[in-house]
Scaffold this motif. Structure first.
Motif, PDB file in Angstrom:
ATOM      1  N   PHE A   1       0.843  -1.184   0.000  1.00  0.00           N
ATOM      2  CA  PHE A   1       0.000   0.000   0.000  1.00  0.00           C
ATOM      3  C   PHE A   1       0.882   1.239   0.000  1.00  0.00           C
ATOM      4  O   PHE A   1       1.855   1.310   0.752  1.00  0.00           O
ATOM      5  N   THR A   2       0.539   2.193  -0.841  1.00  0.00           N
ATOM      6  CA  THR A   2       1.216   3.488  -0.831  1.00  0.00           C
ATOM      7  C   THR A   2       0.303   4.539  -1.425  1.00  0.00           C
ATOM      8  O   THR A   2      -0.662   4.228  -2.132  1.00  0.00           O
ATOM      9  N   ASP A   3       0.607   5.791  -1.113  1.00  0.00           N
ATOM     10  CA  ASP A   3      -0.096   6.910  -1.732  1.00  0.00           C
ATOM     11  C   ASP A   3       0.348   7.033  -3.186  1.00  0.00           C
ATOM     12  O   ASP A   3       1.411   6.547  -3.568  1.00  0.00           O
ATOM     13  N   SER A   4      -0.439   7.734  -3.978  1.00  0.00           N
ATOM     14  CA  SER A   4      -0.127   7.881  -5.402  1.00  0.00           C
ATOM     15  C   SER A   4       0.413   9.260  -5.752  1.00  0.00           C
ATOM     16  O   SER A   4       0.458   9.627  -6.926  1.00  0.00           O
ATOM     17  N   ASP A   5       0.838  10.026  -4.757  1.00  0.00           N
ATOM     18  CA  ASP A   5       1.280  11.396  -5.024  1.00  0.00           C
ATOM     19  C   ASP A   5       2.766  11.516  -5.332  1.00  0.00           C
ATOM     20  O   ASP A   5       3.276  12.607  -5.553  1.00  0.00           O
TER      21      ASP A   5
ATOM     22  N   ALA B   1      11.086 -12.688   7.323  1.00  0.00           N
ATOM     23  CA  ALA B   1      11.521 -12.569   8.719  1.00  0.00           C
ATOM     24  C   ALA B   1      10.390 -12.817   9.716  1.00  0.00           C
ATOM     25  O   ALA B   1      10.588 -12.670  10.918  1.00  0.00           O
ATOM     26  N   GLY B   2       9.210 -13.177   9.240  1.00  0.00           N
ATOM     27  CA  GLY B   2       8.111 -13.512  10.145  1.00  0.00           C
ATOM     28  C   GLY B   2       7.261 -12.331  10.595  1.00  0.00           C
ATOM     29  O   GLY B   2       6.464 -12.466  11.512  1.00  0.00           O
ATOM     30  N   HIS B   3       7.403 -11.185   9.963  1.00  0.00           N
ATOM     31  CA  HIS B   3       6.605 -10.017  10.339  1.00  0.00           C
ATOM     32  C   HIS B   3       5.251 -10.043   9.634  1.00  0.00           C
ATOM     33  O   HIS B   3       5.116 -10.585   8.540  1.00  0.00           O
ATOM     34  N   ASP B   4       4.267  -9.437  10.283  1.00  0.00           N
ATOM     35  CA  ASP B   4       2.941  -9.310   9.685  1.00  0.00           C
ATOM     36  C   ASP B   4       2.807  -8.021   8.894  1.00  0.00           C
ATOM     37  O   ASP B   4       2.027  -7.945   7.956  1.00  0.00           O
ATOM     38  N   MET B   5       3.568  -7.013   9.307  1.00  0.00           N
ATOM     39  CA  MET B   5       3.557  -5.729   8.617  1.00  0.00           C
ATOM     40  C   MET B   5       4.979  -5.196   8.579  1.00  0.00           C
ATOM     41  O   MET B   5       5.696  -5.258   9.574  1.00  0.00           O
ATOM     42  N   ILE B   6       5.350  -4.681   7.429  1.00  0.00           N
ATOM     43  CA  ILE B   6       6.647  -4.022   7.274  1.00  0.00           C
ATOM     44  C   ILE B   6       6.318  -2.628   6.756  1.00  0.00           C
ATOM     45  O   ILE B   6       5.771  -2.477   5.662  1.00  0.00           O
ATOM     46  N   ARG B   7       6.588  -1.642   7.576  1.00  0.00           N
ATOM     47  CA  ARG B   7       6.143  -0.286   7.249  1.00  0.00           C
ATOM     48  C   ARG B   7       7.308   0.646   7.008  1.00  0.00           C
ATOM     49  O   ARG B   7       8.336   0.569   7.663  1.00  0.00           O
ATOM     50  N   GLY B   8       7.130   1.511   6.041  1.00  0.00           N
ATOM     51  CA  GLY B   8       8.145   2.514   5.746  1.00  0.00           C
ATOM     52  C   GLY B   8       7.999   3.707   6.664  1.00  0.00           C
ATOM     53  O   GLY B   8       6.897   4.206   6.872  1.00  0.00           O
ATOM     54  N   ALA B   9       9.098   4.134   7.222  1.00  0.00           N
ATOM     55  CA  ALA B   9       9.149   5.331   8.065  1.00  0.00           C
ATOM     56  C   ALA B   9       9.893   6.411   7.293  1.00  0.00           C
ATOM     57  O   ALA B   9      11.014   6.200   6.852  1.00  0.00           O
TER      58      ALA B   9
ATOM     59  N   ASP C   1       6.159   8.601  12.300  1.00  0.00           N
ATOM     60  CA  ASP C   1       4.973   8.897  11.494  1.00  0.00           C
ATOM     61  C   ASP C   1       3.988   7.732  11.477  1.00  0.00           C
ATOM     62  O   ASP C   1       3.970   6.913  10.560  1.00  0.00           O
ATOM     63  N   VAL C   2       3.139   7.676  12.487  1.00  0.00           N
ATOM     64  CA  VAL C   2       2.182   6.581  12.626  1.00  0.00           C
ATOM     65  C   VAL C   2       1.185   6.499  11.477  1.00  0.00           C
ATOM     66  O   VAL C   2       0.537   5.472  11.305  1.00  0.00           O
ATOM     67  N   ASN C   3       1.077   7.545  10.692  1.00  0.00           N
ATOM     68  CA  ASN C   3       0.124   7.526   9.590  1.00  0.00           C
ATOM     69  C   ASN C   3       0.801   7.337   8.232  1.00  0.00           C
ATOM     70  O   ASN C   3       0.238   7.637   7.190  1.00  0.00           O
ATOM     71  N   ALA C   4       2.012   6.820   8.222  1.00  0.00           N
ATOM     72  CA  ALA C   4       2.736   6.615   6.970  1.00  0.00           C
ATOM     73  C   ALA C   4       1.955   5.682   6.042  1.00  0.00           C
ATOM     74  O   ALA C   4       1.328   4.725   6.478  1.00  0.00           O
TER      75      ALA C   4
END
Length: 173
Positions: free
Chosen positions: A26-30, A47-55, A86-89
């Motif tokens: 998932f990412t924004d399109s801007d 690595a067994g993670h459920d979510m990998i998020r970009g900061a 940035d919790v809303n990344a």
């Protein structure tokens, strides 16, 4: 003809419901995230993670948005004792099964659905990995999100949503 454009959260919910691959990106399109940073996230799939998020590093938003985001992140830290950049990344990979489990409960944050997704996953003990990614000036479109004129209204809704999330988990203890 559409009377109004669907909200960011409405569109995200539609996309989440249609996810069909084992991992969902998932990412924004801007154009503010650098597409090749996807591979920084993908490197952690096994690595067994459920979510990998970009900061975001080197955040290129206007000063007003950076300050509002910093304050919001401190409120989240205070209320939930979680410390993410940035919790809303809006740049993440998530296991489809985890997304399917959580998405039905994404109902408290009208515009900050990525915050709600992250918090619910954290509160439900999913494994989350944060990876630093580049951020640049908006390349396409204009933000329909936070504007100075709506700061008080949006801040009130956001804090109300955070308290609703917190209350929902407090009753489960």
């Amino acid at each position: 003809e559409l009377d109004r454009l669907p909200s960011y959260a409405e569109l995200a919910r539609r996309l989440y419901a249609r996810a069909c691959c084992p991992w969902v990106f998932f990412t924004d399109s801007d154009g503010q995230y650098v597409a090749r940073d996807f591979w920084k996230l993908a490197a952690h799939i096994d690595a067994g993670h459920d979510m990998i998020r970009g900061a975001k590093t080197g955040r290129k938003d206007p000063l007003f948005r950076r300050v509002a985001s910093a304050v919001f992140n401190k409120i989240v830290l205070f209320l939930f004792n979680v410390n993410y950049t940035d919790v809303n990344a809006a740049f993440f990979l998530i296991r489809r099964d985890a997304l399917r489990d959580v998405r039905g409960r994404l109902d408290c944050m009208e515009t900050l659905i990525n915050t709600e997704l992250l918090l619910r996953m954290e509160l439900e003990n999913y494994s989350i990995r944060q990876v630093y990614v580049l951020h640049r000036h908006r390349r396409f479109g204009v933000s329909r999100g936070l504007r100075p004129s709506g700061l008080i209204r949006h801040a009130f809704k956001a804090v109300k949503g955070l308290y609703a999330i917190k209350a929902g988990y407090r009753t489960q203890d």
